[in-house]
Design a protein around this motif. Structure first.
Motif, PDB file in Angstrom:
ATOM      1  N   ARG A 275       0.832  -1.201   0.000  1.00  0.00           N
ATOM      2  CA  ARG A 275       0.000   0.000   0.000  1.00  0.00           C
ATOM      3  C   ARG A 275       0.866   1.250   0.000  1.00  0.00           C
ATOM      4  N   ILE A 276       0.335   2.293  -0.699  1.00  0.00           N
ATOM      5  CA  ILE A 276       0.943   3.626  -0.661  1.00  0.00           C
ATOM      6  C   ILE A 276      -0.149   4.576  -0.178  1.00  0.00           C
ATOM      7  N   ASN A 277       0.154   5.365   0.829  1.00  0.00           N
ATOM      8  CA  ASN A 277      -0.794   6.380   1.324  1.00  0.00           C
ATOM      9  C   ASN A 277      -0.373   7.761   0.825  1.00  0.00           C
ATOM     10  N   THR A 278      -1.368   8.597   0.514  1.00  0.00           N
ATOM     11  CA  THR A 278      -1.061   9.985   0.173  1.00  0.00           C
ATOM     12  C   THR A 278      -2.024  10.924   0.895  1.00  0.00           C
ATOM     13  N   VAL A 297      -8.287   1.578  -4.658  1.00  0.00           N
ATOM     14  CA  VAL A 297      -8.113   2.978  -4.246  1.00  0.00           C
ATOM     15  C   VAL A 297      -9.178   3.290  -3.203  1.00  0.00           C
ATOM     16  N   THR A 298      -8.757   3.746  -2.029  1.00  0.00           N
ATOM     17  CA  THR A 298      -9.717   4.008  -0.952  1.00  0.00           C
ATOM     18  C   THR A 298      -9.517   5.380  -0.337  1.00  0.00           C
ATOM     19  N   PRO A 299     -10.580   6.211  -0.336  1.00  0.00           N
ATOM     20  CA  PRO A 299     -10.504   7.469   0.409  1.00  0.00           C
ATOM     21  C   PRO A 299     -10.713   7.176   1.895  1.00  0.00           C
ATOM     22  N   MET A 300      -9.622   7.198   2.651  1.00  0.00           N
ATOM     23  CA  MET A 300      -9.703   6.876   4.081  1.00  0.00           C
ATOM     24  C   MET A 300      -9.793   8.155   4.901  1.00  0.00           C
ATOM     25  N   ASN A 301      -9.736   8.034   6.203  1.00  0.00           N
ATOM     26  CA  ASN A 301      -9.900   9.187   7.085  1.00  0.00           C
ATOM     27  C   ASN A 301      -8.625  10.036   7.116  1.00  0.00           C
ATOM     28  N   GLY A 302      -8.590  11.066   6.255  1.00  0.00           N
ATOM     29  CA  GLY A 302      -7.438  11.973   6.233  1.00  0.00           C
ATOM     30  C   GLY A 302      -6.411  11.665   5.160  1.00  0.00           C
ATOM     31  N   PHE A 303      -6.610  10.591   4.397  1.00  0.00           N
ATOM     32  CA  PHE A 303      -5.652  10.247   3.343  1.00  0.00           C
ATOM     33  C   PHE A 303      -6.321   9.319   2.325  1.00  0.00           C
ATOM     34  N   THR A 304      -5.655   9.154   1.168  1.00  0.00           N
ATOM     35  CA  THR A 304      -6.127   8.208   0.150  1.00  0.00           C
ATOM     36  C   THR A 304      -5.115   7.067   0.086  1.00  0.00           C
TER      37      THR A 304
END
Length: 415
Positions: A275-278, A297-304
């Protein structure tokens, strides 16, 4: 039921098993070789996906795997090895890549994922957990007509199973995701799916279990199991010997190493994902699968989060830069205005997912050991099936009728 239960493994499957066992009145201990803050349960895409009804072992997958074997950046990379356990698994996986296996797996996967979704929501509500959880569905984005055609067929299968799946026009897609430019030919949309931010659920669950008296032994590796007359008497870690009435084997990719000590034929391989977070503003608000690249691809809490690839290369935690680069390249190919920077790529993490040959988990007791319940082999569906697995494990140990049938998950099944 007041049984003393030891759960081997503190990933999401182990924690959910402990949660429901504690609800049944059991005295639960969790033993894990890690510090309970890394691995597949923390780096996954966070999907609760009834949409993923087709198992990994589907027709044509082995053929693709052989073609991709010499390309270390391919979505599925099977590293050839002359190891008996690996060769047995490959044989069984190849045999499972059949229409018969898919037909058997679809209802089993669907019932597990739908139950799990319901249970995640129950836990969040009943325990006042604060973890991020949203019902926004899942987009499947396709860059080629060939793959779009395949995905339309899959959506039809899902629809026939009663799931909310459909093809959508590029115009409709613009309404769903107005703030992100996409380079695609077409898409399908599964409104039945949900998503979450994994580490938040894990933190909530660990805090809750500790508060209700579940004992944790972190950084302790289980080295041996003492067996007598078809029962596990105790387990030995590198620090102590622990006794219990019942044992749960939920050690993910390490489960098969321990199962061998009991003479179980648990075919399992570690499938590494990355995984890569941005924290860049991507504009993405709805989870998506980049179909050809097999990237989530997941829009998570505070990052994608961009996550994916399946690397069958044994138990190791080496970060393969080529595979990280493949994820970053796919992100830019599908979203031309998004570029993952070198710092984000350098901070990539991996996790090992336990992969069974037929794409179905092992859940239940083996005939070889009456007080060991197995919970592993979920491959990419561990997060989607975790709460249902935990519930089933507690029902099996409490000798109750299970919420859904578990026949297809039998650890003694033959391939």
């Amino acid at each position: 039921m007041s049984k003393k239960v030891i759960v081997i493994g503190g990933g999401v499957i182990g924690l959910c098993s402990a949660y429901y066992l504690q609800k049944e009145g059991c005295q639960v201990t969790i033993v894990d070789q890690s510090n309970l803050d890394a691995g597949a349960s923390y780096v996954n895409a966070g999907y609760l996906s009834p949409s993923h009804i087709i198992p990994l072992s589907a027709p044509g997958v082995m053929k693709k795997g052989l073609k991709w074997m010499f390309n270390s950046s391919s979505p599925l990379y099977i590293k050839p090895r002359l190891e008996q356990d690996f060769l047995k698994w490959v044989w069984a996986f190849n045999k499972s890549c059949s229409p018969t296996n898919v037909a058997k797996a679809i209802p089993a996967i669907k019932s597990m994922t739908l139950l799990s979704q319901e249970l995640y929501e129950d836990i969040r509500r009943n325990e006042n957990f604060s973890f991020h959880y949203e019902n926004k569905g899942l987009l499947i984005l396709c860059q080629t007509e060939k793959v779009l055609e395949e995905e339309l067929k899959t959506a039809e299968i899902a629809k026939a199973e009663g799931l909310d799946a459909k093809a959508i026009s590029l115009e409709t897609l613009k309404h769903i995701e107005p703030n992100v430019k996409m380079n695609i030919k077409g898409a399908t949309y599964y409104e039945c799916d949900s998503h979450s931010t994994p580490h938040e659920f894990m933190e909530d669950m660990k805090a809750h279990l500790a508060a209700v008296g579940v004992q944790f032994y972190k950084n302790e590796k289980v080295q041996d199991l003492e067996v007598s007359k078809g029962k596990v008497i105790s387990i030995s870690t590198d620090k102590q010997v622990l006794n219990a009435d019942e044992f749960v084997l939920a050690a993910g990719s390490w489960s098969y190493l321990l199962s061998k000590k009991l003479g179980l034929n648990l075919l399992l391989q570690a499938g590494k994902g990355y995984r890569i977070n941005t924290t860049q503003s991507t504009g993405i608000t709805v989870p998506a699968i980049l179909a050809e690249a097999k990237i989530a691809v997941t829009p998570m809490n505070g990052f994608t989060r961009f996550a994916g690839t399946m690397e069958i290369a044994g138990i190791n935690h080496t970060i393969n830069k080529v595979r990280v680069e493949a994820i970053a390249d796919a992100a830019s190919q599908y979203y031309p205005e998004i570029t993952l920077n070198s710092e984000e790529k350098d901070n990539a993490a991996s996790g090992l997912r336990p992969v069974s040959p037929d794409g179905l988990p092992y859940i239940g007791k083996s005939s070889k050991c009456e007080n060991l319940t197995i919970a592993t082999g979920h491959a990419m569906m561990g997060w989607s099936m975790a709460t249902a697995t935990g519930k089933l494990i507690s029902e099996i140990i409490a000798d109750k009728t299970t919420s859904i049938p578990v026949t297809h998950f039998n650890p003694d099944r033959r391939f």
